[in-house]
Scaffold this motif. Structure first.
Motif, short mmCIF file in Angstrom:
data_model
loop_
_atom_site.label_atom_id
_atom_site.label_comp_id
_atom_site.label_asym_id
_atom_site.label_seq_id
_atom_site.Cartn_x
_atom_site.Cartn_y
_atom_site.Cartn_z
N PRO A 67 0.61 -1.22 -0.10
CA PRO A 67 0.10 -0.06 -0.11
C PRO A 67 0.68 1.25 -0.07
O PRO A 67 2.01 1.29 0.46
N VAL A 68 0.30 2.26 -0.61
CA VAL A 68 1.13 3.48 -0.67
C VAL A 68 0.46 4.53 0.27
O VAL A 68 -0.71 4.78 0.25
N LEU A 69 1.08 5.56 0.81
CA LEU A 69 1.14 6.82 1.47
C LEU A 69 1.53 7.99 0.55
O LEU A 69 3.01 7.86 0.57
N THR A 70 1.10 8.81 0.29
CA THR A 70 1.69 10.00 -0.29
C THR A 70 1.47 11.40 0.65
O THR A 70 0.26 11.38 1.39
N LEU A 71 2.35 12.14 0.61
CA LEU A 71 2.34 13.34 1.58
C LEU A 71 2.23 14.55 0.49
O LEU A 71 3.33 14.74 -0.20
N ILE A 72 1.37 15.48 0.37
CA ILE A 72 1.21 16.47 -0.54
C ILE A 72 1.73 17.77 0.18
O ILE A 72 1.31 18.18 1.17
N VAL A 89 -4.07 3.45 -2.09
CA VAL A 89 -3.27 4.64 -1.77
C VAL A 89 -4.10 5.75 -0.79
O VAL A 89 -5.26 5.94 -0.92
N THR A 90 -3.45 6.09 -0.10
CA THR A 90 -3.79 7.30 1.02
C THR A 90 -3.23 8.29 0.70
O THR A 90 -1.72 8.44 0.75
N ALA A 91 -3.59 9.62 0.84
CA ALA A 91 -2.92 10.71 0.47
C ALA A 91 -3.09 11.78 1.77
O ALA A 91 -4.46 11.75 2.38
N LEU A 92 -2.28 12.45 2.09
CA LEU A 92 -2.26 13.40 3.21
C LEU A 92 -1.85 14.81 2.94
O LEU A 92 -0.67 14.81 2.43
N LEU A 93 -2.38 15.85 2.93
CA LEU A 93 -2.26 17.23 2.54
C LEU A 93 -1.70 17.60 3.89
O LEU A 93 -2.31 17.98 4.86
N VAL A 94 -0.40 17.96 3.73
CA VAL A 94 0.35 18.41 4.97
C VAL A 94 0.82 19.78 4.88
O VAL A 94 1.33 20.50 6.01
N GLY A 95 0.77 20.39 3.73
CA GLY A 95 0.86 21.85 3.57
C GLY A 95 0.21 22.48 2.43
O GLY A 95 -0.82 22.74 2.20
N LEU A 101 -0.63 13.89 -6.91
CA LEU A 101 -0.40 12.92 -5.67
C LEU A 101 -1.54 12.43 -4.89
O LEU A 101 -1.63 11.53 -3.83
N ALA A 102 -2.79 13.19 -5.12
CA ALA A 102 -3.70 12.83 -4.16
C ALA A 102 -4.50 11.42 -4.58
O ALA A 102 -4.60 11.24 -5.81
N ALA A 103 -5.15 10.95 -3.72
CA ALA A 103 -5.92 9.61 -3.74
C ALA A 103 -7.27 9.81 -4.05
O ALA A 103 -7.86 10.34 -3.15
#
Length: 456
Positions: free
Chosen positions: A330-335, A369-375, A385-387
């Motif tokens: 599984p994938v984690l993206t940080l935006i 895929v999970t994406a987290l907007l951090v900034g 990069l958004a899921a």
């Protein structure tokens, strides 16, 4: 040569229980398939000098606690050249790996195809590339270690075709061997370090660290987490929701706001990075790799560091997503980006195609895929990069179709009106939640879980 290791010594660097496959093929008849004068005698001398019957030794072993198939080249045997018997042994090793669901590790040291066998030798490159592709399709990881030298068809198949490419310091690495390079060529371009700098090698690893590095990679690539990945909690000092669009933008751009590297450090107990897009580029503003969670399972990650993302960054992220997808990780993206780089160099390097490639990789991924907007979430460079359906936001973030300043300029507004424009864009985390853009706004580590509702 910087690496005088024999094939067996290279194997001993990484495993203590190597078990070779039995050699079943006959010795070459006469002077080989094209009757190269003296080939039979040269082959016999190589065998006597090295104690090996061919330029490659194949078998099984354990590296870092993970059973693997190992393919190690013997450079002293006719320059580690690839002939029909070499191809047959490597092909059989790949077939064994697929039958027994084992990763493949290749310890390369080769000058390329064996001239003594002519086109019959060159055809082995198609054979090796096909075996590598079939192993890839079977969802099994392949790791190459580039020793000195790694040139010609060996580099262009088993080397560059592997999922993860490591190299020993100072190794010659390139398609052109030392005697066929253009006159006056910069010799530094044909090194492991140069290939790393240009995105073709993931890491240059000292020999004494090779076993540990290989072991960590094999553990990460063979123990996927059960997805989807939960979004990491918000870091930093908890604060009330942003009262305006301009405040949300200011928070996301604040120099002390936690960046993706802090999120990765908090989320993983250890991690290894891939490097480069395999097209000649790297982007230090995009971190991609595989990390171990506290339960020992692996999650892949692609994380922006707050800079404008270069085409190489998008291509590296796409490479990461596709590799994780093949391996079931599984994938984690940080935006976190003000947007895609849009300078002339970025356009020449293919910003549009690179972003399109990443959109496609995320859209077609079979793993969650999970994406987290951090900034900052600046336009398509962030959205890539958004899921779809599984993107979250931190309180110190914003997501916008375009940066407020750029929107004001397009609308022919004065620069001081960018704050009003930010309000109108509805880019705050709460706005994104109400609009259905994100699933929730994550709380701090000690909260009961993500905030799934709320307005501004």
């Amino acid at each position: 040569m910087t690496d005088p290791l024999t094939a067996r010594e290279a194997l001993a660097l990484v495993t203590g229980d190597f078990a070779p496959f039995p050699a079943t093929e006959d010795r070459p008849a006469g002077d080989g398939p094209i009757g190269w004068p003296g080939y039979g005698a040269a082959h016999a001398r190589a065998a006597g000098r090295t104690g090996e019957s061919e330029s490659v030794v194949c078998g099984t072993g354990t590296v870092g606690g993970v059973p693997v198939v190992l393919i190690s080249f013997e450079f002293r045997f006719l320059g580690g050249s690839i002939g029909e018997r070499t191809g047959a042994r490597a092909a059989a090793a790949h077939a064994y790996a697929r039958d027994h669901r084992l990763p493949v590790v290749v310890l390369l040291a080769t000058g390329g195809s064996r001239m003594h066998e002519g086109m019959r030798a060159l055809l082995q490159l198609q054979r090796l590339a096909g075996e590598s592709a079939r192993t890839r399709a079977a969802g099994l990881p392949q790791i190459a270690v580039l020793r000195d030298p790694t040139t010609g068809g060996g580099w262009a198949t088993l080397g560059a075709g592997s999922d993860i490419v490591l190299a020993l310091p100072g190794a010659q690495v390139g398609f052109a061997g030392s005697r066929v390079r253009p006159p006056g060529a910069d010799l530094a371009a044909y090194t492991a370090e140069a290939q790393f700098a240009h995105g073709h090698v993931d890491a240059v690893v000292p020999a004494e660290a090779l076993a540990g590095t290989l072991g960590r990679w094999l553990t990460l690539l063979t123990r996927p987490a059960d997805g989807p990945v939960p979004p990491p909690p918000a870091l930093g000092v908890p604060r009330a929701p942003a009262g305006s669009g301009r405040e949300a933008v200011a928070r996301a751009r604040h120099p002390d706001r936690p960046r993706a590297d802090r999120y990765l450090a908090a989320f993983f107990t250890s991690r290894e990075e891939i490097s480069g897009d395999r097209c000649g580029g790297t982007d230090p503003g995009m971190l991609c790799g595989f990390g171990r969670r506290p339960d020992g399972r692996t999650v892949a990650y692609a994380a922006q560091l707050g800079t404008a993302t270069r085409p190489a960054g998008f291509r590296t992220a796409a490479r990461l997503v596709r590799l994780a997808d093949r391996l079931g990780v599984p994938v984690l993206t940080l935006i976190d980006t003000p947007g895609a780089a849009n300078d002339p160099a970025a356009e020449r390097d293919g910003a549009g195609p690179a972003i399109a490639d990443l959109f496609g990789a995320v859209a077609t991924a079979r793993v969650p895929v999970t994406a987290l907007l951090v900034g900052e979430g600046g336009s398509g460079g962030a959205l890539a990069l958004a899921a779809p359906g599984n993107t979250w936001a931190t309180p110190d973030s914003y997501f916008s179709v375009i940066a407020p300043e750029a929107a004001a300029a397009i609308l022919k507004r004065a620069p001081e009106e960018s704050g009003v424009t930010a309000d109108q864009l509805r880019l705050r985390p709460g706005d994104l939640l109400e609009l259905g853009i994100v699933r929730g706004v994550v709380g701090p580590p000690d909260s009961t879980g993500p905030i799934r509702s709320g307005g501004a």
